[in-house]
Design a protein around this motif. Sequence first.
Motif, PDB file in Angstrom:
ATOM      1  N   ALA A  36      -0.314  50.153  46.865  1.00  5.81           N
ATOM      2  CA  ALA A  36      -0.033  49.963  48.289  1.00  5.81           C
ATOM      3  C   ALA A  36       1.237  49.146  48.479  1.00  5.81           C
ATOM      4  O   ALA A  36       2.055  49.442  49.355  1.00  5.81           O
ATOM      5  N   TYR A  37       1.426  48.112  47.655  1.00  5.32           N
ATOM      6  CA  TYR A  37       2.620  47.271  47.774  1.00  5.32           C
ATOM      7  C   TYR A  37       3.894  48.065  47.499  1.00  5.32           C
ATOM      8  O   TYR A  37       4.892  47.923  48.196  1.00  5.32           O
ATOM      9  N   VAL A  38       3.863  48.893  46.484  1.00  3.37           N
ATOM     10  CA  VAL A  38       5.053  49.645  46.097  1.00  3.37           C
ATOM     11  C   VAL A  38       5.369  50.750  47.097  1.00  3.37           C
ATOM     12  O   VAL A  38       6.531  50.957  47.473  1.00  3.37           O
ATOM     13  N   PHE A  39       4.372  51.458  47.566  1.00  2.00           N
ATOM     14  CA  PHE A  39       4.627  52.651  48.371  1.00  2.00           C
ATOM     15  C   PHE A  39       4.421  52.456  49.874  1.00  2.00           C
ATOM     16  O   PHE A  39       4.586  53.395  50.642  1.00  2.00           O
ATOM     17  N   TRP A  40       4.071  51.262  50.323  1.00  3.58           N
ATOM     18  CA  TRP A  40       3.904  51.021  51.756  1.00  3.58           C
ATOM     19  C   TRP A  40       5.274  51.066  52.425  1.00  3.58           C
ATOM     20  O   TRP A  40       6.215  50.431  51.978  1.00  3.58           O
ATOM     21  N   PRO A  41       5.416  51.817  53.518  1.00  2.00           N
ATOM     22  CA  PRO A  41       6.735  51.904  54.172  1.00  2.00           C
ATOM     23  C   PRO A  41       7.156  50.559  54.770  1.00  2.00           C
ATOM     24  O   PRO A  41       6.355  49.879  55.410  1.00  2.00           O
ATOM     25  N   GLN A  42       8.397  50.200  54.506  1.00  2.00           N
ATOM     26  CA  GLN A  42       8.930  48.938  55.000  1.00  2.00           C
ATOM     27  C   GLN A  42       9.794  49.192  56.234  1.00  2.00           C
ATOM     28  O   GLN A  42      10.494  50.198  56.316  1.00  2.00           O
ATOM     29  N   PRO A  43       9.781  48.274  57.195  1.00  2.90           N
ATOM     30  CA  PRO A  43      10.662  48.431  58.348  1.00  2.90           C
ATOM     31  C   PRO A  43      12.121  48.247  57.932  1.00  2.90           C
ATOM     32  O   PRO A  43      12.415  47.524  56.972  1.00  2.90           O
ATOM     33  N   LEU A  44      13.004  48.895  58.637  1.00  2.81           N
ATOM     34  CA  LEU A  44      14.425  48.726  58.348  1.00  2.81           C
ATOM     35  C   LEU A  44      14.830  47.299  58.672  1.00  2.81           C
ATOM     36  O   LEU A  44      14.490  46.778  59.731  1.00  2.81           O
ATOM     37  N   THR A  45      15.533  46.665  57.757  1.00  2.09           N
ATOM     38  CA  THR A  45      15.915  45.278  57.970  1.00  2.09           C
ATOM     39  C   THR A  45      17.172  45.145  58.808  1.00  2.09           C
ATOM     40  O   THR A  45      17.337  44.180  59.524  1.00  2.09           O
ATOM     41  N   ALA A  46      18.051  46.101  58.714  1.00  2.00           N
ATOM     42  CA  ALA A  46      19.294  46.037  59.479  1.00  2.00           C
ATOM     43  C   ALA A  46      19.480  47.353  60.222  1.00  2.00           C
ATOM     44  O   ALA A  46      19.300  48.425  59.653  1.00  2.00           O
ATOM     45  N   PRO A  47      19.847  47.265  61.480  1.00  4.83           N
ATOM     46  CA  PRO A  47      20.083  48.513  62.214  1.00  4.83           C
ATOM     47  C   PRO A  47      21.326  49.215  61.673  1.00  4.83           C
ATOM     48  O   PRO A  47      22.297  48.576  61.271  1.00  4.83           O
ATOM     49  N   THR A  48      21.265  50.525  61.650  1.00  6.72           N
ATOM     50  CA  THR A  48      22.425  51.283  61.192  1.00  6.72           C
ATOM     51  C   THR A  48      23.470  51.314  62.304  1.00  6.72           C
ATOM     52  O   THR A  48      23.142  51.458  63.481  1.00  6.72           O
ATOM     53  N   VAL A  49      24.704  51.160  61.907  1.00  5.42           N
ATOM     54  CA  VAL A  49      25.802  51.098  62.868  1.00  5.42           C
ATOM     55  C   VAL A  49      26.701  52.299  62.639  1.00  5.42           C
ATOM     56  O   VAL A  49      27.074  52.597  61.502  1.00  5.42           O
ATOM     57  N   GLU A  50      27.021  52.985  63.701  1.00  8.96           N
ATOM     58  CA  GLU A  50      27.953  54.109  63.608  1.00  8.96           C
ATOM     59  C   GLU A  50      29.353  53.574  63.321  1.00  8.96           C
ATOM     60  O   GLU A  50      29.829  52.658  63.993  1.00  8.96           O
ATOM     61  N   LYS A  51      29.992  54.143  62.314  1.00  7.04           N
ATOM     62  CA  LYS A  51      31.362  53.748  62.008  1.00  7.04           C
ATOM     63  C   LYS A  51      32.316  54.583  62.837  1.00  7.04           C
ATOM     64  O   LYS A  51      32.150  55.787  62.972  1.00  7.04           O
ATOM     65  N   SER A  52      33.316  53.917  63.337  1.00  5.66           N
ATOM     66  CA  SER A  52      34.345  54.638  64.068  1.00  5.66           C
ATOM     67  C   SER A  52      35.363  55.192  63.071  1.00  5.66           C
ATOM     68  O   SER A  52      35.363  54.848  61.882  1.00  5.66           O
ATOM     69  N   ARG A  53      36.215  56.036  63.554  1.00  2.05           N
ATOM     70  CA  ARG A  53      37.271  56.595  62.703  1.00  2.05           C
ATOM     71  C   ARG A  53      38.177  55.479  62.196  1.00  2.05           C
ATOM     72  O   ARG A  53      38.625  55.493  61.051  1.00  2.05           O
ATOM     73  N   LEU A  54      38.412  54.486  63.045  1.00  2.00           N
ATOM     74  CA  LEU A  54      39.269  53.369  62.666  1.00  2.00           C
ATOM     75  C   LEU A  54      38.636  52.544  61.538  1.00  2.00           C
ATOM     76  O   LEU A  54      39.333  52.122  60.611  1.00  2.00           O
ATOM     77  N   ASP A  55      37.320  52.342  61.578  1.00  3.43           N
ATOM     78  CA  ASP A  55      36.633  51.634  60.498  1.00  3.43           C
ATOM     79  C   ASP A  55      36.761  52.403  59.185  1.00  3.43           C
ATOM     80  O   ASP A  55      37.002  51.812  58.127  1.00  3.43           O
ATOM     81  N   TYR A  56      36.575  53.716  59.263  1.00  2.00           N
ATOM     82  CA  TYR A  56      36.717  54.547  58.071  1.00  2.00           C
ATOM     83  C   TYR A  56      38.137  54.424  57.508  1.00  2.00           C
ATOM     84  O   TYR A  56      38.319  54.294  56.294  1.00  2.00           O
ATOM     85  N   LEU A  57      39.143  54.461  58.377  1.00  2.00           N
ATOM     86  CA  LEU A  57      40.534  54.389  57.921  1.00  2.00           C
ATOM     87  C   LEU A  57      40.848  53.036  57.295  1.00  2.00           C
ATOM     88  O   LEU A  57      41.595  52.963  56.317  1.00  2.00           O
ATOM     89  N   ARG A  58      40.292  51.963  57.848  1.00  2.00           N
ATOM     90  CA  ARG A  58      40.501  50.639  57.248  1.00  2.00           C
ATOM     91  C   ARG A  58      39.932  50.588  55.828  1.00  2.00           C
ATOM     92  O   ARG A  58      40.574  50.058  54.912  1.00  2.00           O
ATOM     93  N   GLU A  59      38.733  51.123  55.673  1.00  2.00           N
ATOM     94  CA  GLU A  59      38.135  51.151  54.339  1.00  2.00           C
ATOM     95  C   GLU A  59      38.955  52.009  53.379  1.00  2.00           C
ATOM     96  O   GLU A  59      39.138  51.655  52.218  1.00  2.00           O
ATOM     97  N   ARG A  60      39.436  53.134  53.868  1.00  2.00           N
ATOM     98  CA  ARG A  60      40.238  54.027  53.027  1.00  2.00           C
ATOM     99  C   ARG A  60      41.545  53.353  52.618  1.00  2.00           C
ATOM    100  O   ARG A  60      41.978  53.460  51.471  1.00  2.00           O
ATOM    101  N   LYS A  61      42.183  52.643  53.572  1.00  2.00           N
ATOM    102  CA  LYS A  61      43.433  51.944  53.274  1.00  2.00           C
ATOM    103  C   LYS A  61      43.196  50.882  52.205  1.00  2.00           C
ATOM    104  O   LYS A  61      43.968  50.765  51.247  1.00  2.00           O
TER     105      LYS A  61
END
Length: 90
Positions: A18-43
């Motif tokens: 039960a401990y291993v396979f019990w579903p856990q809540p997401l700890t951090a909300p997922t954030v949509e990346k903008s095109r500018l964020d993607y470009l900064r990472e690529r740079k």
Amino acid sequence: MDLSAVLPALILVAVCFAYVFWPQPLTAPTVEKSRLDYLRERKDSIYENLRDLNFENKAGKYPEADFLAQRNALESEAAAVVEEMDSLGG
């Protein structure tokens, strides 16, 4: 087999399962990346690749022609990314 010896083992296995396979809540909300964020990472990635390429060239791992070709490709890719970032206002 004694049931008093098997029952604690079965309970332990059930609790571990039960401990291993019990579903856990997401700890951090997922954030949509903008095109500018993607470009900064690529740079940043391209600049890191350029630093690695220069280091490896100084270590003698690349022939001069290969080094120049790879450096020119990375620099032109970086220029395109920076140009697109400028056009987006970043």
